[in-house]
Design an enzyme around this catalytic site. Structure first.
Site, PDB file in Angstrom:
ATOM      1  N   THR A 138      -8.834  -0.176  10.218  1.00  0.00           N
ATOM      2  CA  THR A 138      -8.684  -1.596   9.790  1.00  0.00           C
ATOM      3  C   THR A 138      -9.692  -2.489  12.112  1.00  0.00           C
ATOM      4  O   THR A 138      -9.540  -1.712  12.594  1.00  0.00           O
ATOM      5  CB  THR A 138      -7.384  -1.514   9.677  1.00  0.00           C
ATOM      6  N   GLU A 140      -7.297  -4.158  12.695  1.00  0.00           N
ATOM      7  CA  GLU A 140      -6.374  -4.462  13.474  1.00  0.00           C
ATOM      8  C   GLU A 140      -6.152  -3.737  14.605  1.00  0.00           C
ATOM      9  O   GLU A 140      -5.313  -3.825  15.022  1.00  0.00           O
ATOM     10  CB  GLU A 140      -4.825  -4.088  12.480  1.00  0.00           C
ATOM     11  N   TYR A 162       2.442  -1.077  12.228  1.00  0.00           N
ATOM     12  CA  TYR A 162       0.917  -0.602  10.966  1.00  0.00           C
ATOM     13  C   TYR A 162      -0.583  -0.466  12.024  1.00  0.00           C
ATOM     14  O   TYR A 162      -0.855   0.205  11.075  1.00  0.00           O
ATOM     15  CB  TYR A 162       1.127  -2.232  10.054  1.00  0.00           C
ATOM     16  N   LYS A 166      -2.068   3.448  11.382  1.00  0.00           N
ATOM     17  CA  LYS A 166      -3.395   3.403  11.201  1.00  0.00           C
ATOM     18  C   LYS A 166      -4.187   3.700  12.489  1.00  0.00           C
ATOM     19  O   LYS A 166      -5.760   4.472  12.518  1.00  0.00           O
ATOM     20  CB  LYS A 166      -3.997   2.162  10.872  1.00  0.00           C
TER      21      LYS A 166
HETATM   22  P1  NDP Z   1      -2.936  -2.610  -1.580  1.00  0.00           P
HETATM   23  O1  NDP Z   1      -1.913  -2.887  -1.085  1.00  0.00           O
HETATM   24  O2  NDP Z   1      -3.676  -3.601  -2.282  1.00  0.00           O
HETATM   25  O3  NDP Z   1      -3.416  -1.289  -1.792  1.00  0.00           O
HETATM   26  C1  NDP Z   1      -2.620  -0.309  -0.413  1.00  0.00           C
HETATM   27  C2  NDP Z   1      -2.662   1.436  -1.959  1.00  0.00           C
HETATM   28  O4  NDP Z   1      -1.754   1.486  -1.448  1.00  0.00           O
HETATM   29  C3  NDP Z   1      -1.911   0.691  -3.341  1.00  0.00           C
HETATM   30  O5  NDP Z   1      -2.004   2.007  -4.853  1.00  0.00           O
HETATM   31  C4  NDP Z   1      -0.858   1.109  -3.316  1.00  0.00           C
HETATM   32  O6  NDP Z   1       0.120   1.743  -4.633  1.00  0.00           O
HETATM   33  C5  NDP Z   1      -1.148   2.866  -2.224  1.00  0.00           C
HETATM   34  N1  NDP Z   1       0.101   3.256  -1.236  1.00  0.00           N
HETATM   35  C6  NDP Z   1       1.265   2.314  -0.837  1.00  0.00           C
HETATM   36  N2  NDP Z   1       1.748   3.267  -0.221  1.00  0.00           N
HETATM   37  C7  NDP Z   1       1.441   4.706  -0.982  1.00  0.00           C
HETATM   38  C8  NDP Z   1       2.140   6.154  -0.512  1.00  0.00           C
HETATM   39  N3  NDP Z   1       2.854   6.425   0.176  1.00  0.00           N
HETATM   40  N4  NDP Z   1       1.612   7.172  -1.460  1.00  0.00           N
HETATM   41  C9  NDP Z   1       0.710   6.713  -1.898  1.00  0.00           C
HETATM   42  N5  NDP Z   1       0.124   5.488  -2.508  1.00  0.00           N
HETATM   43  C10 NDP Z   1       0.391   4.492  -1.426  1.00  0.00           C
HETATM   44  O7  NDP Z   1      -4.184  -2.881   0.272  1.00  0.00           O
HETATM   45  P2  NDP Z   1      -5.788  -2.769  -0.304  1.00  0.00           P
HETATM   46  O8  NDP Z   1      -6.516  -2.593  -1.386  1.00  0.00           O
HETATM   47  O9  NDP Z   1      -6.500  -3.984   0.613  1.00  0.00           O
HETATM   48  O10 NDP Z   1      -6.086  -1.946   1.162  1.00  0.00           O
HETATM   49  C11 NDP Z   1      -7.127  -0.586   0.936  1.00  0.00           C
HETATM   50  C12 NDP Z   1      -6.714   0.010   2.384  1.00  0.00           C
HETATM   51  O11 NDP Z   1      -7.679  -0.867   3.343  1.00  0.00           O
HETATM   52  C13 NDP Z   1      -5.641  -0.062   2.852  1.00  0.00           C
HETATM   53  O12 NDP Z   1      -5.626   1.511   3.843  1.00  0.00           O
HETATM   54  C14 NDP Z   1      -5.394  -0.838   3.900  1.00  0.00           C
HETATM   55  O13 NDP Z   1      -4.603  -0.627   4.686  1.00  0.00           O
HETATM   56  C15 NDP Z   1      -6.727  -0.524   4.362  1.00  0.00           C
HETATM   57  N6  NDP Z   1      -7.633  -1.926   4.731  1.00  0.00           N
HETATM   58  C16 NDP Z   1      -7.587  -3.106   4.411  1.00  0.00           C
HETATM   59  C17 NDP Z   1      -7.751  -4.585   4.680  1.00  0.00           C
HETATM   60  C18 NDP Z   1      -8.442  -5.161   3.938  1.00  0.00           C
HETATM   61  O14 NDP Z   1      -8.503  -6.610   4.014  1.00  0.00           O
HETATM   62  N7  NDP Z   1      -8.319  -5.352   2.180  1.00  0.00           N
HETATM   63  C19 NDP Z   1      -8.894  -4.462   5.349  1.00  0.00           C
HETATM   64  C20 NDP Z   1      -8.735  -3.438   6.688  1.00  0.00           C
HETATM   65  C21 NDP Z   1      -8.180  -2.443   6.024  1.00  0.00           C
HETATM   66  P3  NDP Z   1       1.422   0.996  -5.237  1.00  0.00           P
HETATM   67  O15 NDP Z   1       0.518  -0.055  -5.794  1.00  0.00           O
HETATM   68  O16 NDP Z   1       2.049   1.979  -5.880  1.00  0.00           O
HETATM   69  O17 NDP Z   1       2.593   0.181  -3.775  1.00  0.00           O
HETATM   70  P1  GDR Z   2      -3.423  -9.119   8.094  1.00  0.00           P
HETATM   71  O1  GDR Z   2      -3.283 -10.066   6.738  1.00  0.00           O
HETATM   72  O2  GDR Z   2      -2.623  -9.358   8.935  1.00  0.00           O
HETATM   73  O3  GDR Z   2      -4.507  -9.380   8.845  1.00  0.00           O
HETATM   74  O4  GDR Z   2      -4.029  -7.570   7.371  1.00  0.00           O
HETATM   75  P2  GDR Z   2      -2.437 -10.834   6.129  1.00  0.00           P
HETATM   76  O5  GDR Z   2      -3.280 -12.295   4.832  1.00  0.00           O
HETATM   77  O6  GDR Z   2      -1.124 -10.631   5.830  1.00  0.00           O
HETATM   78  O7  GDR Z   2      -3.045 -12.485   7.245  1.00  0.00           O
HETATM   79  C1  GDR Z   2      -3.550 -12.689   8.005  1.00  0.00           C
HETATM   80  C2  GDR Z   2      -2.926 -13.375   8.543  1.00  0.00           C
HETATM   81  O8  GDR Z   2      -2.377 -14.843   8.330  1.00  0.00           O
HETATM   82  C3  GDR Z   2      -1.818 -15.472   9.144  1.00  0.00           C
HETATM   83  N1  GDR Z   2      -0.930 -16.380   8.096  1.00  0.00           N
HETATM   84  C4  GDR Z   2       0.213 -15.400   7.168  1.00  0.00           C
HETATM   85  N2  GDR Z   2      -0.186 -14.206   6.872  1.00  0.00           N
HETATM   86  C5  GDR Z   2       0.895 -14.221   5.116  1.00  0.00           C
HETATM   87  N3  GDR Z   2       0.799 -12.607   4.842  1.00  0.00           N
HETATM   88  N4  GDR Z   2       1.532 -14.721   4.873  1.00  0.00           N
HETATM   89  C6  GDR Z   2       1.659 -16.631   5.699  1.00  0.00           C
HETATM   90  O9  GDR Z   2       2.544 -16.850   4.523  1.00  0.00           O
HETATM   91  C7  GDR Z   2       1.119 -16.746   6.316  1.00  0.00           C
HETATM   92  N5  GDR Z   2       0.509 -17.373   7.060  1.00  0.00           N
HETATM   93  C8  GDR Z   2      -0.054 -16.886   8.167  1.00  0.00           C
HETATM   94  C9  GDR Z   2      -1.202 -13.918   9.220  1.00  0.00           C
HETATM   95  O10 GDR Z   2       0.063 -14.472  10.733  1.00  0.00           O
HETATM   96  C10 GDR Z   2      -2.301 -13.478   9.806  1.00  0.00           C
HETATM   97  O11 GDR Z   2      -2.713 -14.273  11.430  1.00  0.00           O
HETATM   98  C11 GDR Z   2      -4.659  -7.430   6.527  1.00  0.00           C
HETATM   99  C12 GDR Z   2      -4.300  -6.871   5.577  1.00  0.00           C
HETATM  100  O12 GDR Z   2      -5.408  -6.484   4.825  1.00  0.00           O
HETATM  101  C13 GDR Z   2      -4.237  -5.047   6.686  1.00  0.00           C
HETATM  102  O13 GDR Z   2      -4.200  -4.706   5.534  1.00  0.00           O
HETATM  103  C14 GDR Z   2      -5.875  -5.203   6.978  1.00  0.00           C
HETATM  104  O14 GDR Z   2      -5.745  -3.954   7.723  1.00  0.00           O
HETATM  105  C15 GDR Z   2      -6.149  -5.674   7.726  1.00  0.00           C
HETATM  106  O15 GDR Z   2      -5.977  -7.296   6.938  1.00  0.00           O
HETATM  107  C16 GDR Z   2      -7.515  -5.627   8.174  1.00  0.00           C
END
Ligand code: NDP
Ligand code: GDR
Length: 357
Positions: A138, A140, A162, A166
Site C-alpha cells: 500500500t 500508506e 495499519y 503492512k
Molecule cells: P476490503 O476492506 O474491501 O476487503 C478486505 C478483505 O479482507 C475482506 O474480504 C475481508 O473479509 C478480508 N479479511 C479481513 N480480515 C481477514 C482475516 N482475518 N482473514 C481473512 N480475511 C480477512 O479491502 P480492499 O478490497 O479495498 O483492499 C484489498 C487489499 O488491498 C487489502 O489488503 C488492503 O489493505 C489493500 N489495499 C487497498 C487499497 C485500496 O485503495 N482499496 C490500496 C492499497 C492496498 P470480510 O468481508 O469478512 O470483512
Molecule cells: P486511506 O482511505 O486512509 O487513504 O486508506 P480513506 O478513504 O479511509 O481516507 C482517505 C483520506 O480521507 C480523509 N478523510 C476521511 N476518511 C474517512 N475514512 N472518513 C472520513 O470521514 C474522512 N474525512 C476525511 C482521511 O483522513 C484520509 O486522509 C485506503 C485504504 O483502502 C487502505 O487499505 C489502503 O492501503 C490505502 O487507501 C491506500
C-alpha cells in the site's frame, strides 16, 4: 478443474472485499479455477460475490469459496495443500487506517503475521517453486512522504498501525523471494475505489451521503480532514495490474497509481455536482462547512471524530514502471467518470436497496 499441464488455479484471500470481487471476475474470464475464502460470520457476508454465484454467470462452476482466516495457519495449510494454486493473491486485511489506531494488535495479527502465515502455508506444503504470490502492499507505507511523486525507490515512513503491519508484510514478501527463490511480488497500490468500495472509506462515504441527501434520507455529511490529498484510481484497473505482475519472467515490486492527486474536498464537490447540487465551502478546520449554493442548506460539516492521530497528508504515485514494464493503463476510467459511476450507483441503490452492483 484444469488439467495439470495447463493448470491456472488461483487462490485469493480477501475474496469478499472490493478488490477480491473484481479479481474473481477477471480470473474467471481468463479461464482460471478460482478458490477464495470467506470468514465465518453470524450474518450474510459476501454480497459482492452474489452476482458471480448466480446461475448463468460465465464460468462460475470454476469458483469455490472455503471458510478460512489469515490468522488460522492450519486452515491455510489445508487449503493450499488441497488446492495447489499456481497463483496466490493476498488481498485480505483489516484495511481501515483509522480503525487500526483502535485495533493495533488485531491489525498487526491479520495484516502482518497473517501474511507470514500465508507464505508459510505455501512453504510448509512444498509449493514455493510452483506458486506465484501477490501481496496487497500500500501507498500508506510512504506515510510522511519523502519524495513527490512516490515510486518504487521512495523510502517508507509509515504513519499508522495499519501501515506498520503492512510494512512487515512487504518485507516478508521480499524475504521469501530472496530466501526461497519464490516468485513473490508487492503491488504498492495507491487508493482505488468503485461502487463496491466499503461504506466507511471516504469516497464511498461521500457518494452514499450524496445519494441519501438527494433522496431526503440524510441531512448532512460529516467528514474529517478535507485537505488530505489522494491518488484515486478505479479498482477494476488495479486488479488487472495485480494479474499482470504475476505474468512476468521475474518477480518485481510495482507502484500502482494514476499520477494525479486531489483533495477530499474536490471529491466532495464533484460528487454533489453529479447529483445536481452545487456546494461552496466556508470556514476553516473543524469550523469548515459546505453550503448548497441554491438553497443555503449546510450539507457538509467537519467533525473531529474523523481525524486521525497521525495523518498521511499527500499521496501521488508514479506509475511509470508499471506502464512501461507491464503495459498497464492506470486510467481506463477518469476520476470524473469514477465519481459519476459511484454516485449514480448509490442513487440507484438508495432507490432500490436490493440492487446488486
Ligand atoms: P476490503 O476492506 O474491501 O476487503 C478486505 C478483505 O479482507 C475482506 O474480504 C475481508 O473479509 C478480508 N479479511 C479481513 N480480515 C481477514 C482475516 N482475518 N482473514 C481473512 N480475511 C480477512 O479491502 P480492499 O478490497 O479495498 O483492499 C484489498 C487489499 O488491498 C487489502 O489488503 C488492503 O489493505 C489493500 N489495499 C487497498 C487499497 C485500496 O485503495 N482499496 C490500496 C492499497 C492496498 P470480510 O468481508 O469478512 O470483512
Ligand atoms: P486511506 O482511505 O486512509 O487513504 O486508506 P480513506 O478513504 O479511509 O481516507 C482517505 C483520506 O480521507 C480523509 N478523510 C476521511 N476518511 C474517512 N475514512 N472518513 C472520513 O470521514 C474522512 N474525512 C476525511 C482521511 O483522513 C484520509 O486522509 C485506503 C485504504 O483502502 C487502505 O487499505 C489502503 O492501503 C490505502 O487507501 C491506500
Amino acid at each position: 478443474m484444469a488439467g495439470d499441464g495447463e493448470r491456472k488455479v488461483a487462490f485469493i484471500t480477501g475474496t469478499t472485499g472490493q478488490d477480491g470481487s473484481y479479481l474473481v471476475e477477471l480470473l474467471l474470464s481468463k479461464g482460471y479455477v478460482v478458490h477464495g475464502i470467506k470468514r465465518r460470520s453470524s450474518s450474510y457476508n459476501h454480497p459482492r460475490l452474489e452476482h458471480i454465484m448466480e446461475e448463468g454467470y460465465p464460468n462460475n462452476q470454476n469458483f469455490y469459496l472455503h471458510y478460512g482466516d489469515l490468522t488460522d495457519l492450519h486452515a491455510l495449510v489445508a487449503i493450499i495443500r488441497d488446492v495447489r494454486p499456481t497463483e496466490v493473491y493476498n488481498l485480505a486485511a483489516q484495511s481501515h487506517v483509522q480503525v487500526s489506531f483502535q485495533m493495533p494488535m488485531y491489525t498487526a495479527e491479520v495484516d502482518g503475521v497473517g501474511t507470514l502465515n500465508l507464505l508459510e502455508a505455501i512453504r510448509l506444503s512444498g509449493q514455493t517453486k510452483t506458486c506465484r504470490f501477490y501481496q496487497a502492499s500500500t501507498s500508506e507505507l510512504y506515510g510522511k512522504v519523502q519524495a513527490i511523486p512516490q515510486d518504487e525507490d521512495t523510502p517508507f515512513y509509515p504513519r499508522s498501525p495499519y501501515a506498520v503491519a503492512k510494512m512487515m508484510a512487504y518485507w516478508a514478501v521480499v524475504n521469501y523471494r530472496e530466501s526461497y527463490d519464490m516468485y513473490a511480488c508487492n503491488g504498492i497500490l495507491f487508493n482505488h475505489e468503485s461502487p463496491r468500495r466499503g461504506e466507511t472509506f471516504v469516497t464511498r462515504k461521500i457518494t452514499l451521503a450524496v445519494a441519501n441527501i438527494k433522496a431526503g434520507k440524510q441531512e448532512c455529511l460529516y467528514l474529517g480532514n478535507m485537505d488530505a490529498k489522494r491518488d484515486w484510481g478505479h479498482a477494476r484497473d488495479y486488479v488487472e495490474c495485480m494479474w499482470r505482475m504475476l505474468q512476468q519472467d521475474k518477480p518485481e515490486d510495482f507502484v500502482v497509481a494514476t499520477g494525479e492527486t486531489n483533495t477530499v474536498r474536490h471529491f466532495v464537490n464533484e460528487a454533489f455536482k453529479v447529483a445536481g447540487m452545487e456546494v461552496r465551502f466556508e470556514g476553516e478546520g473543524v469550523n469548515e462547512v459546505g453550503i448548497e449554493i441554491a438553497t443555503g442548506r449546510t450539507l457538509v460539516r467537519v467533525h473531529e471524530r474523523y481525524f486521525r492521530p497521525a495523518e498521511v497528508d499527500l499521496l501521488i504515485g508514479s506509475p511509470a514502471k508499471a506502464k512501461t514494464r507491464l503495459g498497464w493503463d492506470p486510467r481506463t476510467t477518469s476520476l470524473d467518470q469514477l465519481i459519476k459511476e459511484m454516485v449514480e450507483a448509490d442513487i440507484a441503490r438508495v432507490e432500490n436497496p436490493s440492487l446488486r452492483i
